[in-house]
Design a protein around this motif. Structure first.
Motif, PDB file in Angstrom:
ATOM      1  N   ALA A  42       0.817  -1.218   0.000  1.00 31.31           N
ATOM      2  CA  ALA A  42       0.000   0.000   0.000  1.00 31.31           C
ATOM      3  C   ALA A  42       0.848   1.264   0.000  1.00 31.31           C
ATOM      4  N   ASN A  43       2.139   1.148   0.308  1.00 36.00           N
ATOM      5  CA  ASN A  43       2.961   2.340   0.476  1.00 36.00           C
ATOM      6  C   ASN A  43       4.212   2.377  -0.396  1.00 36.00           C
ATOM      7  N   LEU A  44       4.496   1.285  -1.111  1.00 33.54           N
ATOM      8  CA  LEU A  44       5.710   1.207  -1.906  1.00 33.54           C
ATOM      9  C   LEU A  44       5.417   0.610  -3.278  1.00 33.54           C
ATOM     10  N   ALA A  45       6.240   0.979  -4.244  1.00 29.43           N
ATOM     11  CA  ALA A  45       6.173   0.311  -5.542  1.00 29.43           C
ATOM     12  C   ALA A  45       6.445  -1.172  -5.342  1.00 29.43           C
ATOM     13  N   ARG A  46       5.872  -1.993  -6.185  1.00 33.53           N
ATOM     14  CA  ARG A  46       5.948  -3.436  -5.972  1.00 33.53           C
ATOM     15  C   ARG A  46       7.392  -3.939  -5.908  1.00 33.53           C
ATOM     16  N   PHE A  47       8.285  -3.386  -6.755  1.00 31.11           N
ATOM     17  CA  PHE A  47       9.664  -3.890  -6.769  1.00 31.11           C
ATOM     18  C   PHE A  47      10.419  -3.545  -5.488  1.00 31.11           C
ATOM     19  N   LYS A  48       9.899  -2.565  -4.714  1.00 28.58           N
ATOM     20  CA  LYS A  48      10.549  -2.191  -3.463  1.00 28.58           C
ATOM     21  C   LYS A  48      10.082  -3.044  -2.282  1.00 28.58           C
ATOM     22  N   CYS A  49       8.959  -3.705  -2.434  1.00 24.47           N
ATOM     23  CA  CYS A  49       8.391  -4.460  -1.312  1.00 24.47           C
ATOM     24  C   CYS A  49       9.261  -5.676  -1.000  1.00 24.47           C
ATOM     25  N   PRO A  50       9.614  -5.879   0.267  1.00 24.82           N
ATOM     26  CA  PRO A  50      10.413  -7.066   0.616  1.00 24.82           C
ATOM     27  C   PRO A  50       9.633  -8.331   0.334  1.00 24.82           C
ATOM     28  N   ARG A  51      10.288  -9.281  -0.328  1.00 28.67           N
ATOM     29  CA  ARG A  51       9.633 -10.552  -0.656  1.00 28.67           C
ATOM     30  C   ARG A  51       9.719 -11.544   0.497  1.00 28.67           C
ATOM     31  N   LEU A  52      10.664 -11.324   1.399  1.00 33.67           N
ATOM     32  CA  LEU A  52      10.920 -12.270   2.479  1.00 33.67           C
ATOM     33  C   LEU A  52      10.811 -11.551   3.818  1.00 33.67           C
ATOM     34  N   ILE A  53      10.335 -12.273   4.807  1.00 37.68           N
ATOM     35  CA  ILE A  53      10.171 -11.727   6.160  1.00 37.68           C
ATOM     36  C   ILE A  53      10.807 -12.681   7.163  1.00 37.68           C
ATOM     37  N   GLU A  54      11.606 -12.135   8.045  1.00 40.07           N
ATOM     38  CA  GLU A  54      12.161 -12.903   9.160  1.00 40.07           C
ATOM     39  C   GLU A  54      11.920 -12.121  10.451  1.00 40.07           C
ATOM     40  N   PHE A  55      11.537 -12.856  11.504  1.00 38.67           N
ATOM     41  CA  PHE A  55      11.343 -12.233  12.813  1.00 38.67           C
ATOM     42  C   PHE A  55      12.474 -12.637  13.744  1.00 38.67           C
ATOM     43  N   VAL A  56      12.983 -11.668  14.496  1.00 36.66           N
ATOM     44  CA  VAL A  56      14.049 -11.909  15.475  1.00 36.66           C
ATOM     45  C   VAL A  56      13.689 -11.208  16.770  1.00 36.66           C
ATOM     46  N   ASP A  57      14.327 -11.621  17.841  1.00 40.90           N
ATOM     47  CA  ASP A  57      14.094 -10.960  19.130  1.00 40.90           C
ATOM     48  C   ASP A  57      14.681  -9.557  19.148  1.00 40.90           C
ATOM     49  N   ALA A  58      15.872  -9.404  18.543  1.00 44.23           N
ATOM     50  CA  ALA A  58      16.540  -8.102  18.481  1.00 44.23           C
ATOM     51  C   ALA A  58      17.509  -8.129  17.310  1.00 44.23           C
ATOM     52  N   LEU A  59      17.724  -6.986  16.706  1.00 46.61           N
ATOM     53  CA  LEU A  59      18.659  -6.882  15.592  1.00 46.61           C
ATOM     54  C   LEU A  59      20.080  -6.706  16.107  1.00 46.61           C
ATOM     55  N   PRO A  60      21.066  -7.287  15.425  1.00 52.01           N
ATOM     56  CA  PRO A  60      22.460  -7.113  15.854  1.00 52.01           C
ATOM     57  C   PRO A  60      22.903  -5.673  15.627  1.00 52.01           C
TER      58      PRO A  60
END
Length: 513
Positions: A469-487
């Motif tokens: 809804a907010n980005l051009a399709r080529f900008k949308c991340p295709r993959l999602i990963e969840f973590v407790d905290a980012l390094p």
């Protein structure tokens, strides 16, 4: 004995001897300018007379934040020696390379990092070590030494500091910092950040980093103000200290993560920011939603842009434009030139992306022992920053992302910082980073690595819907990963090399439909 033009501490000792210069929050020690000047003088005397430190010799410090580190810096200035602050998060092998490259004659360390410091000093044949703290050789040396009777004459182009980069793209490089660079940074930041003798700064970033040392600790000391040094950053304690009227804190600086952690703390909603004259932010792209969060508390954060190699100030966004130009790094500081350059070397047009080049008296003359890096990093005196940048019609600059973080998906350039700003619009997102992942169909696609706020839930389908809804399709991340905290590295920046290493082989089931 005359006061040298680069010796701010001696100058303020003469003008305002009873003014508090430094407060070490961990030990509750307080030093006036007269007391700090005396300690710096005796430390310099000890380094010269007992440890045989002379002009050009390197002095390394491995310690969590302490006012002692600043004493070492100014003692080196008086001796013409070279101050080498070391990253406290690095391992023995990493420090082995850096210390071997700098070849210091003395290693100064605290109790927390004694084991690492001694191991590195032994590996690198460092002639002398000094331990900070009560009962340590540092305090004993300061107490026993005679004040320095001769201050070395140095010029603005002489080396004052070697500050090593994080080394995320190979071996760390030692950026050469001159006396002139430090001075011009004080001038460039002093006006834009409203630094004055009445400034009271809370320093939370590590002093081994240019952000901790020069935003705004050195400028505040240059002006004759007061710096409170926090050993390690604690968001709740930082909010308490800023709210405490007795402390008088009116200046603060942090990377975006610092402001994010403070905004997520339970006491943020009731903290008193009324005395804050300036809240500076830099070091990484600042998500616009986080800027808005601080605006709701009456704090217009002053964004800026800089690098270790630039002292660091290059651009600052005035507070008056903070809301209107949210996301911009502002305009160049007084004594710095900038260009946005196309790959062919020509200047980019307004609105066109290019690489930011900078030039001026605040720019490093090069890297220690790295003729290869010097050859590739400069063109006719212009430093190549490696940052993708554009300028709007009003002359405001926008740092879009690092060139090296940009990826090409289906022939289109994608800048992760833009995508990350959209992800931060989701209320459940605590932290977000986007990295490139190889893809057979598109060449590369984006992966969003997300930490969810405690007490919230977030599904991949919600993230995909929001991005679409907010980005051009080529900008949308295709993959999602969840973590407790980012390094993160020691200054709080998200460490994308670690993420790329961790998620270089994504699971097929992570791919968006």
């Amino acid at each position: 004995m005359p006061v040298r033009y680069y010796d701010w501490i001696a100058h303020h000792r003469r003008r305002t001897p009873d003014k508090v210069a430094l407060v070490d929050l961990a030990s509750a020690r307080r030093f006036t300018y007269a007391q700090m000047d005396a300690r710096v003088s005796r430390l310099a005397g000890h380094l010269r007379d007992q440890l045989k430190i002379a002009s050009g010799d390197r002095v390394a410090v491995l310690a969590l934040n302490t006012t002692d580190t600043l004493e070492v810096q100014f003692a080196c200035f008086r001796l013409g020696a070279v101050f080498v602050p070391l990253n406290t998060r690095l391992t023995v092998p990493e420090l082995h390379y850096i210390v071997g490259d700098a070849s210091p004659k003395v290693m100064i360390h605290d109790d927390d990092l004694a084991e690492t410091a001694l191991a590195v000093a032994k590996l690198c044949n460092v002639a002398s070590v000094m331990r900070l703290g009560p009962g340590g050789s540092y305090e004993a040396g300061v107490a026993a030494a005679k004040p320095l009777d001769h201050i070395e004459i140095v010029m603005l182009d002489d080396i004052s500091t070697i500050m090593y980069t994080s080394g995320t793209t190979g071996q760390p490089k030692g950026a050469i910092i001159t006396h002139g660079m430090t001075f011009w940074n004080c001038v460039n930041l002093g006006g834009s950040a409203c630094i004055s003798p009445s400034s009271v700064l809370l320093t939370v970033l590590p002093l081994f980093h240019t952000g901790g040392l020069n935003c705004y600790t050195n400028p505040v000391l240059h002006s004759g103000g007061t710096a409170l040094i926090m050993k390690t950053f604690d968001p709740g304690e930082a909010l308490r200290l800023i709210s405490d009227g007795a402390q008088g804190i009116n200046v603060f600086f942090g990377v975006p993560a610092i402001y994010q952690f403070m905004a997520q703390h339970p006491t943020f909603a009731t903290a008193d920011f009324s005395r804050l004259v300036i809240g500076g932010v830099g070091g990484a792209p600042m998500p616009v939603p986080l800027l808005r969060t601080w605006e709701t508390r009456g704090v217009a954060l002053q964004q800026g842009y800089g690098m270790t190699e630039t002292s660091p100030a290059v651009m600052v966004l005035d507070r008056e434009d903070a809301a209107r130009k949210a996301g911009s790094s502002g305009k160049p500081v007084l004594h710095t030139e900038v260009r946005i350059v196309r790959p062919d070397g020509a200047d980019a047009d307004i609105g066109e992306l290019g690489e930011l080049w900078v030039k001026g008296p605040n720019i490093t003359p090069g890297y220690w022992n790295r003729p290869d890096a010097n050859a590739s990093s400069f063109t006719d005196g212009w430093l190549h920053t490696g940052d993708a940048t554009r300028m709007d019609e009003e002359g405001f600059y926008y740092i879009v992302d690092r060139w090296k973080d940009m990826y090409i998906s289906g022939g289109e350039n994608v800048y992760p910082a833009e995508v990350e700003s959209v992800l931060h619009q989701l209320a459940a997102v605590a932290e977000a980073a986007v990295i490139r992942i190889p893809n057979e169909q598109w060449g590369e696609v984006g992966m969003a690595v997300i930490a969810v706020k405690p007490g919230h839930t977030l599904a991949p389908v919600d993230i995909h819907a929001h991005c679409q809804a907010n980005l051009a399709r080529f900008k949308c991340p295709r993959l999602i990963e969840f973590v407790d905290a980012l390094p993160r590295n020691a200054t709080g920046k998200i460490h994308k090399p670690t993420l790329r290493q961790t998620f270089s082989q994504p699971k097929p089931t992570d791919t968006a439909a």
